[in-house]
Design a protein around this motif. Structure first.
Motif, PDB file in Angstrom:
ATOM      1  N   PRO A   1      32.275  10.079 -13.948  1.00 27.93           N
ATOM      2  CA  PRO A   1      31.304  11.132 -13.632  1.00 27.93           C
ATOM      3  C   PRO A   1      31.102  12.030 -14.846  1.00 27.93           C
ATOM      4  CG  PRO A   1      33.427  11.626 -12.624  1.00 27.93           C
ATOM      5  CD  PRO A   1      33.545  10.246 -13.209  1.00 27.93           C
ATOM      6  N   VAL A   2      29.858  12.382 -15.090  1.00 28.34           N
ATOM      7  CA  VAL A   2      29.537  13.235 -16.235  1.00 28.34           C
ATOM      8  C   VAL A   2      28.999  14.586 -15.768  1.00 28.34           C
ATOM      9  CG1 VAL A   2      28.157  13.438 -18.341  1.00 28.34           C
ATOM     10  CG2 VAL A   2      29.111  11.220 -17.681  1.00 28.34           C
ATOM     11  N   LEU A   3      28.069  14.585 -14.823  1.00 28.94           N
ATOM     12  CA  LEU A   3      27.513  15.829 -14.293  1.00 28.94           C
ATOM     13  C   LEU A   3      27.250  15.679 -12.803  1.00 28.94           C
ATOM     14  CD1 LEU A   3      25.516  15.029 -17.069  1.00 28.94           C
ATOM     15  CD2 LEU A   3      25.291  17.505 -16.937  1.00 28.94           C
ATOM     16  N   VAL A   4      27.104  16.816 -12.138  1.00 28.53           N
ATOM     17  CA  VAL A   4      26.656  16.851 -10.742  1.00 28.53           C
ATOM     18  C   VAL A   4      25.429  17.753 -10.689  1.00 28.53           C
ATOM     19  CG1 VAL A   4      27.202  17.463  -8.362  1.00 28.53           C
ATOM     20  CG2 VAL A   4      28.984  16.510  -9.841  1.00 28.53           C
ATOM     21  N   VAL A   5      24.340  17.220 -10.174  1.00 27.15           N
ATOM     22  CA  VAL A   5      23.103  17.987 -10.027  1.00 27.15           C
ATOM     23  C   VAL A   5      22.873  18.247  -8.545  1.00 27.15           C
ATOM     24  CG1 VAL A   5      20.598  17.987 -10.355  1.00 27.15           C
ATOM     25  CG2 VAL A   5      22.092  17.050 -12.127  1.00 27.15           C
ATOM     26  N   GLU A   6      22.506  19.473  -8.214  1.00 22.26           N
ATOM     27  CA  GLU A   6      22.238  19.847  -6.829  1.00 22.26           C
ATOM     28  C   GLU A   6      20.758  20.153  -6.663  1.00 22.26           C
ATOM     29  OE1 GLU A   6      24.081  22.930  -3.589  1.00 22.26           O
ATOM     30  OE2 GLU A   6      23.474  23.749  -5.521  1.00 22.26           O
ATOM     31  N   ALA A   7      20.185  19.629  -5.581  1.00 23.61           N
ATOM     32  CA  ALA A   7      18.789  19.924  -5.265  1.00 23.61           C
ATOM     33  C   ALA A   7      18.626  19.926  -3.760  1.00 23.61           C
ATOM     34  CB  ALA A   7      17.859  18.887  -5.894  1.00 23.61           C
ATOM     35  N   MET A   8      17.966  20.926  -3.233  1.00 20.96           N
ATOM     36  CA  MET A   8      17.691  21.027  -1.799  1.00 20.96           C
ATOM     37  C   MET A   8      18.949  20.784  -0.971  1.00 20.96           C
ATOM     38  SD  MET A   8      13.918  19.284  -1.509  1.00 20.96           S
ATOM     39  CE  MET A   8      12.462  20.068  -2.221  1.00 20.96           C
TER      40      MET A   8
ATOM     41  N   PRO B   1      14.333  17.158  -9.726  1.00 24.96           N
ATOM     42  CA  PRO B   1      14.456  18.553 -10.141  1.00 24.96           C
ATOM     43  C   PRO B   1      15.608  19.210  -9.399  1.00 24.96           C
ATOM     44  CG  PRO B   1      12.590  18.282  -8.662  1.00 24.96           C
ATOM     45  CD  PRO B   1      13.102  16.909  -8.960  1.00 24.96           C
ATOM     46  N   GLY B   2      16.366  20.066 -10.062  1.00 26.25           N
ATOM     47  CA  GLY B   2      17.494  20.703  -9.414  1.00 26.25           C
ATOM     48  C   GLY B   2      18.255  21.612 -10.360  1.00 26.25           C
ATOM     49  N   THR B   3      19.525  21.833 -10.039  1.00 27.07           N
ATOM     50  CA  THR B   3      20.388  22.711 -10.825  1.00 27.07           C
ATOM     51  C   THR B   3      21.679  21.986 -11.145  1.00 27.07           C
ATOM     52  OG1 THR B   3      19.492  24.650  -9.697  1.00 27.07           O
ATOM     53  CG2 THR B   3      21.560  24.942 -10.869  1.00 27.07           C
ATOM     54  N   VAL B   4      22.164  22.107 -12.387  1.00 29.81           N
ATOM     55  CA  VAL B   4      23.441  21.500 -12.768  1.00 29.81           C
ATOM     56  C   VAL B   4      24.556  22.286 -12.087  1.00 29.81           C
ATOM     57  CG1 VAL B   4      24.998  20.929 -14.645  1.00 29.81           C
ATOM     58  CG2 VAL B   4      22.529  20.676 -14.957  1.00 29.81           C
ATOM     59  N   LEU B   5      25.296  21.617 -11.223  1.00 29.59           N
ATOM     60  CA  LEU B   5      26.353  22.263 -10.446  1.00 29.59           C
ATOM     61  C   LEU B   5      27.712  22.142 -11.130  1.00 29.59           C
ATOM     62  CD1 LEU B   5      26.892  23.686  -7.691  1.00 29.59           C
ATOM     63  CD2 LEU B   5      27.409  21.424  -6.766  1.00 29.59           C
ATOM     64  N   VAL B   6      27.962  20.965 -11.696  1.00 30.85           N
ATOM     65  CA  VAL B   6      29.262  20.694 -12.327  1.00 30.85           C
ATOM     66  C   VAL B   6      29.046  19.849 -13.567  1.00 30.85           C
ATOM     67  CG1 VAL B   6      31.497  19.527 -12.060  1.00 30.85           C
ATOM     68  CG2 VAL B   6      30.509  20.762 -10.122  1.00 30.85           C
ATOM     69  N   THR B   7      29.780  20.146 -14.627  1.00 29.86           N
ATOM     70  CA  THR B   7      29.898  19.216 -15.752  1.00 29.86           C
ATOM     71  C   THR B   7      31.322  18.696 -15.712  1.00 29.86           C
ATOM     72  OG1 THR B   7      30.416  21.065 -17.234  1.00 29.86           O
ATOM     73  CG2 THR B   7      28.138  20.302 -17.187  1.00 29.86           C
ATOM     74  N   SER B   8      31.463  17.414 -15.442  1.00 29.81           N
ATOM     75  CA  SER B   8      32.781  16.836 -15.218  1.00 29.81           C
ATOM     76  C   SER B   8      33.555  16.605 -16.508  1.00 29.81           C
ATOM     77  CB  SER B   8      32.637  15.503 -14.464  1.00 29.81           C
ATOM     78  OG  SER B   8      31.925  15.691 -13.267  1.00 29.81           O
ATOM     79  N   VAL B   9      32.850  16.611 -17.641  1.00 30.64           N
ATOM     80  CA  VAL B   9      33.496  16.390 -18.936  1.00 30.64           C
ATOM     81  C   VAL B   9      32.984  17.445 -19.922  1.00 30.64           C
ATOM     82  CG1 VAL B   9      33.739  13.902 -18.560  1.00 30.64           C
ATOM     83  CG2 VAL B   9      31.695  14.792 -19.709  1.00 30.64           C
ATOM     84  N   GLU B  10      33.706  17.601 -21.008  1.00 29.78           N
ATOM     85  CA  GLU B  10      33.279  18.521 -22.061  1.00 29.78           C
ATOM     86  C   GLU B  10      32.512  17.760 -23.128  1.00 29.78           C
ATOM     87  OE1 GLU B  10      36.696  20.486 -23.569  1.00 29.78           O
ATOM     88  OE2 GLU B  10      37.097  21.604 -21.720  1.00 29.78           O
TER      89      GLU B  10
ATOM     90  N   GLY C   1      31.709   5.495 -24.272  1.00 28.30           N
ATOM     91  CA  GLY C   1      31.334   6.148 -25.518  1.00 28.30           C
ATOM     92  C   GLY C   1      31.642   7.627 -25.489  1.00 28.30           C
ATOM     93  N   THR C   2      31.049   8.359 -26.428  1.00 25.26           N
ATOM     94  CA  THR C   2      31.281   9.794 -26.569  1.00 25.26           C
ATOM     95  C   THR C   2      30.084  10.572 -26.034  1.00 25.26           C
ATOM     96  OG1 THR C   2      32.610   9.382 -28.536  1.00 25.26           O
ATOM     97  CG2 THR C   2      31.834  11.639 -28.198  1.00 25.26           C
ATOM     98  N   VAL C   3      30.379  11.593 -25.231  1.00 21.71           N
ATOM     99  CA  VAL C   3      29.329  12.347 -24.540  1.00 21.71           C
ATOM    100  C   VAL C   3      28.853  13.519 -25.388  1.00 21.71           C
ATOM    101  CG1 VAL C   3      28.788  13.764 -22.517  1.00 21.71           C
ATOM    102  CG2 VAL C   3      30.228  11.744 -22.273  1.00 21.71           C
ATOM    103  N   ALA C   4      27.537  13.675 -25.457  1.00 16.37           N
ATOM    104  CA  ALA C   4      26.914  14.875 -26.013  1.00 16.37           C
ATOM    105  C   ALA C   4      26.096  15.513 -24.899  1.00 16.37           C
ATOM    106  CB  ALA C   4      26.030  14.525 -27.203  1.00 16.37           C
ATOM    107  N   LEU C   5      26.559  16.656 -24.385  1.00 11.41           N
ATOM    108  CA  LEU C   5      25.883  17.304 -23.259  1.00 11.41           C
ATOM    109  C   LEU C   5      24.647  18.073 -23.719  1.00 11.41           C
ATOM    110  CD1 LEU C   5      28.976  18.730 -21.324  1.00 11.41           C
ATOM    111  CD2 LEU C   5      27.596  16.753 -20.685  1.00 11.41           C
ATOM    112  N   ASN C   6      23.594  17.936 -22.965  1.00 12.93           N
ATOM    113  CA  ASN C   6      22.358  18.688 -23.222  1.00 12.93           C
ATOM    114  C   ASN C   6      22.089  19.735 -22.149  1.00 12.93           C
ATOM    115  OD1 ASN C   6      22.062  17.027 -25.368  1.00 12.93           O
ATOM    116  ND2 ASN C   6      20.196  16.022 -24.674  1.00 12.93           N
ATOM    117  N   ALA C   7      23.009  19.888 -21.194  1.00 10.58           N
ATOM    118  CA  ALA C   7      22.815  20.834 -20.093  1.00 10.58           C
ATOM    119  C   ALA C   7      24.157  21.450 -19.735  1.00 10.58           C
ATOM    120  CB  ALA C   7      22.205  20.137 -18.881  1.00 10.58           C
ATOM    121  N   ALA C   8      24.106  22.648 -19.187  1.00 16.52           N
ATOM    122  CA  ALA C   8      25.305  23.375 -18.789  1.00 16.52           C
ATOM    123  C   ALA C   8      25.213  23.757 -17.326  1.00 16.52           C
ATOM    124  CB  ALA C   8      25.473  24.622 -19.654  1.00 16.52           C
ATOM    125  N   VAL C   9      26.356  24.135 -16.742  1.00 14.84           N
ATOM    126  CA  VAL C   9      26.391  24.551 -15.343  1.00 14.84           C
ATOM    127  C   VAL C   9      25.425  25.729 -15.135  1.00 14.84           C
ATOM    128  CG1 VAL C   9      27.826  25.583 -13.548  1.00 14.84           C
ATOM    129  CG2 VAL C   9      28.746  23.768 -14.990  1.00 14.84           C
TER     130      VAL C   9
END
Length: 692
Positions: free
Chosen positions: A618-625, A599-608, A637-645
């Protein structure tokens, strides 16, 4: 002396400060966020004030809200604890401007020592030795890179602001420098609001030794001996002890005087800690690293060996009293060790855990102290630091303190989610730790050799018996759920799976009141191996004892008809029943789906969205504690993001899906042969450096 003091903090340190306030007859005021409305420190205090929502920026870091709480409750002083606003010069100044005493040093002392560059320059002017490097304010990445060659590799990138190892990176070669500088700036800006960096030589086999000082407003400065803090993971202290097993009396006196001189350089007032790096192969040398202008997490070990209540001394100094203690009054008696209990899973790369505390058991006994805010029913979220409690032991010598700590950890149970208790116990049994041969890279070197408990046949048998008992029994045979029938009772089959994927099948016979283990096997029971073992389950609340075949074992457990969480020797076993329509093996390993490992928070999305990636991107960075985790693709392949910063995500939540490219030797987009996403921690170098 103050009549009312507000504690601008939470968790175990708030509880710790309240304990001393109560012993001195001082009224205590707690503050809390919405996430902590039912927390232990809120109930312990004489009064409590809500600050705001769960995010720290809207509650514990809101200076105006904290000052308003102090004014509304008549608090004459504020104790900041550690973390949050404890080393915030602006907060100390705001307290002064509001006519409220800040229980700590002056704002100017915090400013000088809070900036590692100015601190280094200040102590160098007083003749205190420092680590070779370059420390100038405002240096760009290009300027730092140009200076790196003169320092040599490996080197250490350090943020000028903050502490706790956040933003620190060990760099082994020039090729790693650019990426590490970018990551360090981002982490420093996010953690401290200041991305200023400097470079130091990385000291091989470093030991982290710090000295506790006390200073009053009348020019008196003393030290209370040193603490060894070399057992670290990702630049975070794990186990601390006092005194250090490395130093002799002559070096102890020299390093203590250097610490006092550091305090004098800024006219320090209150309790503080001066941190040094000491080469393991040259223990008579030491270099200043930084000064923490607050109470330290590990202050209890100093209290245990000196008999001095550091919180009481903070209060007396802040009230204007003169130190009654002189240097000759400080005598170190015995040895003390502290371990930090964290909500994290060591076997999963120390990923944060958290959740509902179903049951907690703290150790007791001679020479055992526990500083904690943990209690049954507490919800541990990812909004704050993952530290849950501290276990402290004292012994007449180091080995007695260590043995007591091992026993205390074996008697510690946190049921509901995984913690690092078992890891700490195993670490204390390593030969180098037993012998006191420590350095800041020891955990990184030895971690893969540590043995963590895995559920065996015995644990599966116990889980089946407990689940069977949880189904209950009834005098009415038509309502019984234990396989009762005319004649011999039908056996009850329990196909089970543990959290690590291990499976086992247990077969029980008899009634719930008088069960017997017929067999326990990975496959259908073999009549040739079947052995009937009478069993007895004894429960007293959530403390459970299971006796199988005359041999009993006790543990702490939370039991339901479909699953069991049992804790023994600090290890948590989560064992569930497998239903016929439920596969115990997930599909994550064969799908190109990127999920959050905690569990955490999306800090960075490295790609669109729609970007084409290759394996390892790298695709995303998640921060927790306060920890960052990079999530990378393991398929092109091709990325489909389901989360945002900024999105709050749960463990296992799908963050992105990659549509694989058709390549030779794969099935393409229809059932591609791919593996799951993996994570890495950018703060996890192969070697660990000494840290703040």
């Amino acid at each position: 002396m103050f009549r009312t003091v507000l504690i601008a903090n939470r968790g175990e340190i708030a509880c710790r400060v309240i304990r001393t306030l109560r012993s001195m007859g001082i009224r205590s005021v707690a503050v809390y966020s919405d996430a902590d409305a039912g927390a232990r420190h809120v109930r312990l205090a004489d009064a409590a004030v809500r600050l705001g929502p769960a995010p720290a920026a809207q509650s514990y870091l809101d200076i105006d809200a904290v000052l308003a709480a102090a004014r509304s409750t008549g608090a004459e002083a504020i104790h900041p604890g550690y973390g949050f606003l404890a080393e915030n010069a602006g907060f100390a100044q705001a307290c002064d401007d509001a006519g409220i005493v800040f229980i700590g040093p002056s704002a100017e002392s915090i400013r000088v020592m809070g900036d590692k560059i100015t601190a280094k320059n200040a102590v160098e002017a007083r003749g205190v030795p420092t680590v070779p490097g370059i420390a100038k304010p405002g240096m760009t990445n290009e300027e730092l890179a140009a200076a790196a060659g003169g320092i040599g590799y490996p080197l250490l990138i350090k943020p000028s602001a903050g502490g706790g190892g956040k933003g620190m990176h060990v760099v082994e070669s020039a090729e790693q420098l650019a990426g590490s500088l970018e990551a360090a700036r981002r982490e420093a800006a996010a953690s401290f609001g200041d991305d200023t960096l400097f470079l130091e030589r990385y000291v091989l086999t470093p030991r982290h030794i710090e000295v506790q000082i006390l200073a009053d407003a009348h020019g008196n400065v003393i030290h209370l001996g040193e603490r060894e803090c070399s057992l670290q993971r990702r630049h975070q202290k794990v186990i601390e002890e006092a005194p250090s097993p490395l130093l002799d009396e002559a070096t102890r006196a020299r390093i203590g005087e250097a610490a006092c001189e550091t305090a004098r350089s800024v006219g320090y007032r209150g309790a503080g800690t001066v941190e040094f790096i000491v080469p393991a192969d040259a223990p008579d040398e030491f270099f200043f690293m930084e000064m923490n202008t607050r109470l330290q997490v590990e202050h209890p070990v100093t209290e245990e060996v000196t008999g001095v209540d550091l919180v009481e001394q903070q209060l007396r100094v802040a009230a204007g009293e003169t130190l009654e203690l002189e240097q000759d009054d400080i005598v170190l008696d015995g040895h003390s060790i502290e371990t930090r209990i964290y909500a994290e899973d060591p076997a999963a790369g120390f990923l944060p855990t958290g959740g509902l505390v179903e049951h907690v058991r703290h150790p007791e006994g001679e020479g055992v102290r526990v500083d904690t805010s943990l209690e049954d029913g507490l919800l541990v979220s990812v909004d704050y630091d993952p530290m849950l409690a501290k276990v402290i032991t004292w012994g007449r010598d180091r080995e007695e303190a260590r043995r007591r700590m091992v026993a205390a950890l074996e008697d510690t149970a946190v049921v509901g989610f995984t913690t690092n208790v078992e890891f700490l116990r195993a670490l204390l049994e390593l030969p180098d730790v037993v012998d006191g041969n420590l350095d800041t890279g020891l955990i990184a070197r030895e971690f893969n050799g540590l043995e963590f408990a895995t559920p065996g046949e015995r644990e599966f048998r116990e889980a089946a018996l407990l689940m069977d008992a949880a189904r209950g029994s009834s005098a009415d045979p038509w309502r019984r759920r234990d396989g009762w029938r005319l004649g011999e009772s039908a056996p009850r089959r329990f196909p089970l799976v543990a959290a690590d994927g291990t499976t086992h099948t247990v077969l029980l016979s008899g009634t719930v009141d008088a069960p017997a283990v017929v067999s326990a096997a990975d496959t259908k029971p073999d009549a040739g191996r079947t052995a009937t073992l009478p069993a007895l389950v004894t429960r007293r609340g959530q403390e459970v004892a299971v006796t199988i075949g005359g041999v009993g074992r006790s543990f702490t457990a939370v039991v339901g008809p479909e699953g069991v969480q049992l804790t023994r020797r600090g290890a948590l076993f989560d064992i569930r029943r497998v239903r016929a329509d439920h596969s115990v093996h997930g599909e994550a390993e064969s799908t190109p789906t990127l999920t959050s490992p905690m569990p955490g928070t999306v800090l960075v999305t490295s790609v669109e969205d729609g970007t084409t990636v290759v394996e390892g991107d790298p695709v995303l960075v998640v921060e927790a504690m306060k920890m960052e985790h990079v999530i990378r693709s393991t398929v092109a392949g091709t990325v489909a993001l389901n989360a945002a910063v900024g999105d709050a995500v749960s463990r296992g939540q799908v963050l992105a899906v990659i549509t694989p490219e058709a390549t030779e030797g794969t099935d393409g987009g229809d059932g591609s042969d791919v593996s799951s996403a993996h994570t890495e921690n950018p703060e996890s170098p192969e070697k660990e450096g000494s840290v703040a």
